[in-house]
Design a protein around this motif. Structure first.
Motif, PDB file in Angstrom:
ATOM      1  N   ARG A  87       1.411  -1.279   7.161  1.00 34.10           N
ATOM      2  CA  ARG A  87       0.917  -1.613   8.486  1.00 34.10           C
ATOM      3  C   ARG A  87       1.250  -0.474   9.425  1.00 34.10           C
ATOM      4  O   ARG A  87       2.165   0.305   9.178  1.00 34.10           O
ATOM      5  CB  ARG A  87       1.533  -2.902   9.002  1.00 34.10           C
ATOM      6  CG  ARG A  87       3.045  -2.791   9.213  1.00 34.10           C
ATOM      7  CD  ARG A  87       3.630  -4.070   9.770  1.00 34.10           C
ATOM      8  NE  ARG A  87       5.075  -4.038   9.807  1.00 34.10           N
ATOM      9  CZ  ARG A  87       5.795  -3.523  10.793  1.00 34.10           C
ATOM     10  NH1 ARG A  87       5.196  -2.991  11.832  1.00 34.10           N
ATOM     11  NH2 ARG A  87       7.101  -3.525  10.742  1.00 34.10           N
ATOM     12  N   SER A  88       0.524  -0.391  10.505  1.00 38.75           N
ATOM     13  CA  SER A  88       0.790   0.630  11.509  1.00 38.75           C
ATOM     14  C   SER A  88       2.092   0.294  12.225  1.00 38.75           C
ATOM     15  O   SER A  88       2.367  -0.867  12.527  1.00 38.75           O
ATOM     16  CB  SER A  88      -0.355   0.683  12.516  1.00 38.75           C
ATOM     17  OG  SER A  88      -0.022   1.579  13.557  1.00 38.75           O
ATOM     18  N   CYS A  97       1.179  -2.525   0.223  1.00 32.36           N
ATOM     19  CA  CYS A  97       0.459  -2.682   1.483  1.00 32.36           C
ATOM     20  C   CYS A  97       1.314  -2.127   2.612  1.00 32.36           C
ATOM     21  O   CYS A  97       2.546  -2.138   2.536  1.00 32.36           O
ATOM     22  CB  CYS A  97       0.130  -4.148   1.732  1.00 32.36           C
ATOM     23  SG  CYS A  97      -1.130  -4.779   0.610  1.00 32.36           S
ATOM     24  N   GLN A 113      -2.223  -4.208   6.908  1.00 33.81           N
ATOM     25  CA  GLN A 113      -3.497  -3.663   7.386  1.00 33.81           C
ATOM     26  C   GLN A 113      -4.215  -2.857   6.309  1.00 33.81           C
ATOM     27  O   GLN A 113      -5.438  -2.809   6.281  1.00 33.81           O
ATOM     28  CB  GLN A 113      -3.249  -2.759   8.601  1.00 33.81           C
ATOM     29  CG  GLN A 113      -2.714  -3.507   9.807  1.00 33.81           C
ATOM     30  CD  GLN A 113      -2.329  -2.561  10.914  1.00 33.81           C
ATOM     31  OE1 GLN A 113      -1.533  -1.655  10.710  1.00 33.81           O
ATOM     32  NE2 GLN A 113      -2.901  -2.762  12.086  1.00 33.81           N
ATOM     33  N   TYR A 114      -3.443  -2.181   5.464  1.00 36.80           N
ATOM     34  CA  TYR A 114      -4.021  -1.306   4.442  1.00 36.80           C
ATOM     35  C   TYR A 114      -3.325  -1.541   3.106  1.00 36.80           C
ATOM     36  O   TYR A 114      -2.169  -1.940   3.053  1.00 36.80           O
ATOM     37  CB  TYR A 114      -3.827   0.173   4.799  1.00 36.80           C
ATOM     38  CG  TYR A 114      -4.377   0.553   6.145  1.00 36.80           C
ATOM     39  CD1 TYR A 114      -5.736   0.798   6.317  1.00 36.80           C
ATOM     40  CD2 TYR A 114      -3.540   0.694   7.241  1.00 36.80           C
ATOM     41  CE1 TYR A 114      -6.245   1.162   7.544  1.00 36.80           C
ATOM     42  CE2 TYR A 114      -4.038   1.061   8.478  1.00 36.80           C
ATOM     43  CZ  TYR A 114      -5.384   1.288   8.632  1.00 36.80           C
ATOM     44  OH  TYR A 114      -5.884   1.649   9.854  1.00 36.80           O
ATOM     45  N   CYS A 170       1.806  -7.640   0.941  1.00 33.91           N
ATOM     46  CA  CYS A 170       0.365  -7.840   0.739  1.00 33.91           C
ATOM     47  C   CYS A 170       0.064  -9.328   0.908  1.00 33.91           C
ATOM     48  O   CYS A 170       0.817 -10.177   0.471  1.00 33.91           O
ATOM     49  CB  CYS A 170      -0.044  -7.365  -0.654  1.00 33.91           C
ATOM     50  SG  CYS A 170       0.031  -5.579  -0.854  1.00 33.91           S
ATOM     51  N   LYS A 195      -7.231  -9.897   2.473  1.00 32.41           N
ATOM     52  CA  LYS A 195      -6.787 -11.001   3.354  1.00 32.41           C
ATOM     53  C   LYS A 195      -6.822 -12.309   2.637  1.00 32.41           C
ATOM     54  O   LYS A 195      -7.481 -12.585   1.742  1.00 32.41           O
ATOM     55  CB  LYS A 195      -7.652 -11.068   4.624  1.00 32.41           C
ATOM     56  CG  LYS A 195      -7.570  -9.815   5.464  1.00 32.41           C
ATOM     57  CD  LYS A 195      -6.224  -9.691   6.104  1.00 32.41           C
ATOM     58  CE  LYS A 195      -6.122  -8.416   6.924  1.00 32.41           C
ATOM     59  NZ  LYS A 195      -4.879  -8.142   7.462  1.00 32.41           N
ATOM     60  N   ALA A 249      -8.751  -1.149   3.054  1.00 30.55           N
ATOM     61  CA  ALA A 249      -8.429  -2.340   3.841  1.00 30.55           C
ATOM     62  C   ALA A 249      -7.598  -3.291   2.977  1.00 30.55           C
ATOM     63  O   ALA A 249      -7.867  -3.476   1.785  1.00 30.55           O
ATOM     64  CB  ALA A 249      -9.706  -3.029   4.280  1.00 30.55           C
ATOM     65  N   ALA A 250      -6.579  -3.880   3.582  1.00 33.58           N
ATOM     66  CA  ALA A 250      -5.713  -4.814   2.861  1.00 33.58           C
ATOM     67  C   ALA A 250      -6.475  -6.107   2.580  1.00 33.58           C
ATOM     68  O   ALA A 250      -7.241  -6.575   3.423  1.00 33.58           O
ATOM     69  CB  ALA A 250      -4.464  -5.112   3.675  1.00 33.58           C
ATOM     70  N   GLU A 274       0.447  -9.151   8.637  1.00 31.41           N
ATOM     71  CA  GLU A 274       0.839  -7.810   9.079  1.00 31.41           C
ATOM     72  C   GLU A 274       0.163  -6.702   8.281  1.00 31.41           C
ATOM     73  O   GLU A 274      -0.037  -5.608   8.782  1.00 31.41           O
ATOM     74  CB  GLU A 274       2.357  -7.623   8.965  1.00 31.41           C
ATOM     75  CG  GLU A 274       3.160  -8.424   9.932  1.00 31.41           C
ATOM     76  CD  GLU A 274       4.634  -8.119   9.799  1.00 31.41           C
ATOM     77  OE1 GLU A 274       5.085  -7.736   8.695  1.00 31.41           O
ATOM     78  OE2 GLU A 274       5.337  -8.248  10.802  1.00 31.41           O
ATOM     79  N   ASP A 302      -9.295   5.077   4.832  1.00 25.61           N
ATOM     80  CA  ASP A 302      -8.448   5.829   5.762  1.00 25.61           C
ATOM     81  C   ASP A 302      -7.512   6.728   4.974  1.00 25.61           C
ATOM     82  O   ASP A 302      -7.204   6.466   3.804  1.00 25.61           O
ATOM     83  CB  ASP A 302      -7.609   4.881   6.634  1.00 25.61           C
ATOM     84  CG  ASP A 302      -8.428   4.204   7.701  1.00 25.61           C
ATOM     85  OD1 ASP A 302      -8.796   4.888   8.673  1.00 25.61           O
ATOM     86  OD2 ASP A 302      -8.715   2.997   7.564  1.00 25.61           O
TER      87      ASP A 302
END
Length: 116
Positions: free
Chosen positions: A51-52, A49, A69-70, A63, A116, A113-114, A67, A97
């Motif tokens: 994050r930006s 996983c 995001q993907y 993951c 959640k 998408a990660a 934090e 993405d």
């Protein structure tokens, strides 16, 4: 102990302190470089996983953490920026993405998408 040998001992101690401090700085710098290299997008693999990191690209994230995001669903190596599109990632299901980075070796991360 003669004054000359006493001065020599002080000088040797000063050199030891300087060498020790210099080695400590080198170890800290190498540790920081290694940490950032291992947590960068370039070291991400399928299942990781990310994050930006603002304008600095992506960083790895745990993951399941807030934090993340993907999730990386595919990695394609040796692609130009022009080739970094959804067509490059079509074989990786769930791609929402696409991320391209040029470094030692350019690559595309296919991202979903990660969880959640």
């Amino acid at each position: 102990m003669t004054p000359a040998s006493s001065a020599g001992a002080v000088l040797i101690r000063k050199y030891k302190v300087r060498i020790g401090a210099g080695l400590a700085v080198v170890v800290l710098v190498l540790g920081a470089v290694l940490y950032f290299a291992l947590n960068s997008a370039a070291s991400a693999d399928v299942g990781d996983c990310v994050r930006s990191n603002g304008t600095k690209g992506l960083r790895q994230a745990a993951c399941g953490s807030p934090e993340a995001q993907y999730k990386v669903v595919g990695v394609v190596r040796d692609k130009s920026q022009a080739e970094s599109n959804f067509t490059t990632c079509r074989e990786f299901k769930g791609t929402s993405d696409v991320y391209w980075e040029k470094g030692f070796q350019s690559f595309v991360l296919c991202l979903a998408a990660a969880p959640k």
